[in-house]
Design an enzyme around this catalytic site. Sequence first.
Site, short mmCIF file in Angstrom:
data_model
loop_
_atom_site.label_atom_id
_atom_site.label_comp_id
_atom_site.label_asym_id
_atom_site.label_seq_id
_atom_site.Cartn_x
_atom_site.Cartn_y
_atom_site.Cartn_z
N GLU A 287 0.79 -1.18 0.09
CA GLU A 287 -0.02 0.01 -0.07
C GLU A 287 0.86 1.16 -0.08
OE1 GLU A 287 -3.01 -0.82 -0.20
OE2 GLU A 287 -3.49 -2.57 0.75
N CYS A 321 -1.74 9.84 2.98
CA CYS A 321 -1.43 8.98 1.42
C CYS A 321 -2.60 9.53 0.64
CB CYS A 321 -1.41 7.51 1.59
SG CYS A 321 -2.80 6.80 2.44
P1 NAP Z 1 8.32 5.16 4.68
O1 NAP Z 1 9.42 6.09 4.92
O2 NAP Z 1 8.39 4.32 3.34
O3 NAP Z 1 8.57 3.82 5.95
C1 NAP Z 1 7.39 2.83 5.84
C2 NAP Z 1 8.01 1.82 6.99
O4 NAP Z 1 9.12 1.04 6.04
C3 NAP Z 1 8.76 2.35 8.18
O5 NAP Z 1 8.22 1.50 9.25
C4 NAP Z 1 9.95 2.39 7.83
O6 NAP Z 1 10.81 2.19 8.96
C5 NAP Z 1 10.14 1.16 6.94
N1 NAP Z 1 11.46 0.97 6.13
C6 NAP Z 1 12.25 1.74 5.63
N2 NAP Z 1 13.25 1.33 4.98
C7 NAP Z 1 12.98 -0.14 5.12
C8 NAP Z 1 13.60 -1.28 4.51
N3 NAP Z 1 14.86 -1.02 3.93
N4 NAP Z 1 13.39 -2.38 4.75
C9 NAP Z 1 12.21 -2.66 5.62
N5 NAP Z 1 11.53 -1.60 6.28
C10 NAP Z 1 11.85 -0.20 5.91
O7 NAP Z 1 7.09 5.86 4.76
P2 NAP Z 1 6.64 6.85 5.77
O8 NAP Z 1 7.46 8.04 5.75
O9 NAP Z 1 6.35 6.15 7.38
O10 NAP Z 1 5.09 6.85 5.45
C11 NAP Z 1 4.83 7.79 4.38
C12 NAP Z 1 4.46 7.08 3.04
O11 NAP Z 1 3.43 6.11 3.39
C13 NAP Z 1 3.88 8.16 2.20
O12 NAP Z 1 4.48 7.67 0.84
C14 NAP Z 1 2.37 7.77 1.98
O13 NAP Z 1 1.71 7.91 0.95
C15 NAP Z 1 2.33 6.32 2.46
N6 NAP Z 1 1.26 5.59 2.73
C16 NAP Z 1 0.48 4.81 2.07
C17 NAP Z 1 -0.86 4.56 2.62
C18 NAP Z 1 -1.79 3.58 1.70
O14 NAP Z 1 -2.77 2.99 2.36
N7 NAP Z 1 -1.56 3.29 0.58
C19 NAP Z 1 -1.28 4.82 3.87
C20 NAP Z 1 -0.45 5.34 4.54
C21 NAP Z 1 0.80 6.11 4.08
P3 NAP Z 1 11.65 3.45 9.49
O15 NAP Z 1 10.93 4.57 10.14
O16 NAP Z 1 12.39 3.03 10.72
O17 NAP Z 1 12.57 3.99 8.60
#
Ligand code: NAP
Length: 566
Positions: A287, A321
């Site tokens: 997602e 998002c």
């Molecule tokens: P993010 O930076 O992509 O991080 C998401 C998760 O992935 C965090 O728990 C992060 O941990 C982890 N992560 C980072 N690098 C990783 C790796 N190499 N391997 C495994 N896990 C890893 O996203 P965010 O900033 O938290 O959230 C914002 C994004 O989420 C936006 O792009 C938004 O659009 C999207 N989003 C989508 C939806 C949907 O339903 N489509 C809903 C909500 C949000 P760390 O925090 O420790 O880096």
Amino acid sequence: MANFKLTYATMFNPPEELHTGFDKAVAALKANMGQEYGMFINGKEVFADEKFEDHSPINTDWVLANMQKGNASHAQMAMEAARKAFPMWSHTPWQQRVKLLRKAASLIEDRIFELGAAMAMEVGKNRMESMGDVQETADLIYYSCYQMEKNNGYVVEMGRDPLVGYEARNVSVLRPYGVWLVVSPFNFPHALTGGPSGAALVAGNTLVIKPATDTAWIVRLLVDCFRDAGIPDGVVNFVTGPGSTLGQALVDSPEVDGVTFTGSFDVGMKMYQDYAKREYARPMILELGGKNPAIVSKNADLETAAVGIIRSAFGLQGQKCSAASRVLIEEPVYNEMVARLKDMASKLVLGDPTDRATYNGPVINKNSYQDFKDFNEEISQAGATFLTGGKVRTDGDYGKGFFCESTFVTDLPFEHRLWKHEMFLPITTIGKVKNLDEAMAIANDVNYGLTAGFYGNPAETEWFFDKIEAGVTYANRPQGASTGAWPGFQPFGGWKGSGSSGKNAGGHYYLPLYMHEQIHTSVKVAKAAPAKKAATKKVAAKKVTAKKTVKKAVAKKAVKKATKKK
Ligand code: NAP
Ligand code: MG
């Protein structure tokens, strides 16, 4: 509160009790900040050698909690615990799993004030949105329970193939995959952890949860609800630490049988590629991000459109998002619409999101704060106009946190990269279009396809639903142009670069994603059918009659012979 159901669409006029409960919870939490929290593995608190302080984005002097900086060895420990618990949990009758999960959901509801207050302090979400996230989490779990029951555990009797001399019974069953990994983002830390976790658990999988580092505390409080509901040890495991090390170790673990990742496109796509380097393919539900348009027709009710767009552009500081990050307005109503948007945006209250009057809190962290400044610099360089905002606030208490003004940008050429790039901040670009066809072409010309909003007349609305490339679409909605989906009402998921499964969370088709199908065909030799027996009897009876007739005839003949002889 009996007649009030909290959703993102009903939160604008809540009963007073919600405010008093929330205020009390904030006071209690503020008096007791900075405790240490363990990871939770195999039913035990686990502490790492390294720790990290969890600061509030409202005021970075507030240390909300001390959390564990887990590493690859904790990833392995959690995976092993989940693997060990799988046979027991998957063979627990689904009715019992449903019971435990409903208990967890009701504990989440019971703790809505404490959880909501902690969320406001850790994420910077305003109070109603924070409590909304908590309630949504409970509702997502209830929804998975309801689906499991409605579908009778997904056991389906199939047709019986016509085998001569044999009887076949064919049953389709959906069974859990095994160990499920849930990696969640910061912005809806409960719903996007608890929702997928609830589905995975009801289905019979065991879990490893890794939250965003920015929201490790609030997710730990959610895990406590699963624990306190009596879900057995090893079924729900929770680890904290950097995505790039701990998260990567989890994705690379050979123990993982399925993943739900919610987060950015870049991290999700990297994960998808890494995850594919295996002996065989396993499910991964992605997602991802959005670049959601709101289209305003010349026939729209402009007041409704303005209210819905404001809420979706700047709710949670644009860090949804589903945020409306692009607004496309038909030429004849452009000036009037822009004036309304400007007026409404300038009235939004920026401040401590635990305060009742606050609509906008801070952005999540220092990086996002810096991004906000950088994007605005880039927008200035492009010669665009800041209709509102464009700056960070540093005066007074604002200086202690990451406060950004709600920013509407006009006159940014459609060719500029920021029309397609997810900024994930309170920055929304507004463009003038000649007609709705031009609006639709621009709306669909992005890598993403998550949500979209439209304001116009009924015929145009049908046209919009038909043409738009997005998973969640709304028309004429003042509660939010592109935001505010609720489980059971608006199942949530994206097309194109916004998601991988094509099925939306909180909807009809979601729970089966957490199970693989197995067909049970059992065959046995057919017994003679009762209907056939009757027929055989008749034939036999006829034969007997025939025999008797023959016998009689023979006897007659014999009598005749004897008579003759006589
Ligand atoms: P993010 O930076 O992509 O991080 C998401 C998760 O992935 C965090 O728990 C992060 O941990 C982890 N992560 C980072 N690098 C990783 C790796 N190499 N391997 C495994 N896990 C890893 O996203 P965010 O900033 O938290 O959230 C914002 C994004 O989420 C936006 O792009 C938004 O659009 C999207 N989003 C989508 C939806 C949907 O339903 N489509 C809903 C909500 C949000 P760390 O925090 O420790 O880096
Ligand atoms: Mg992040």
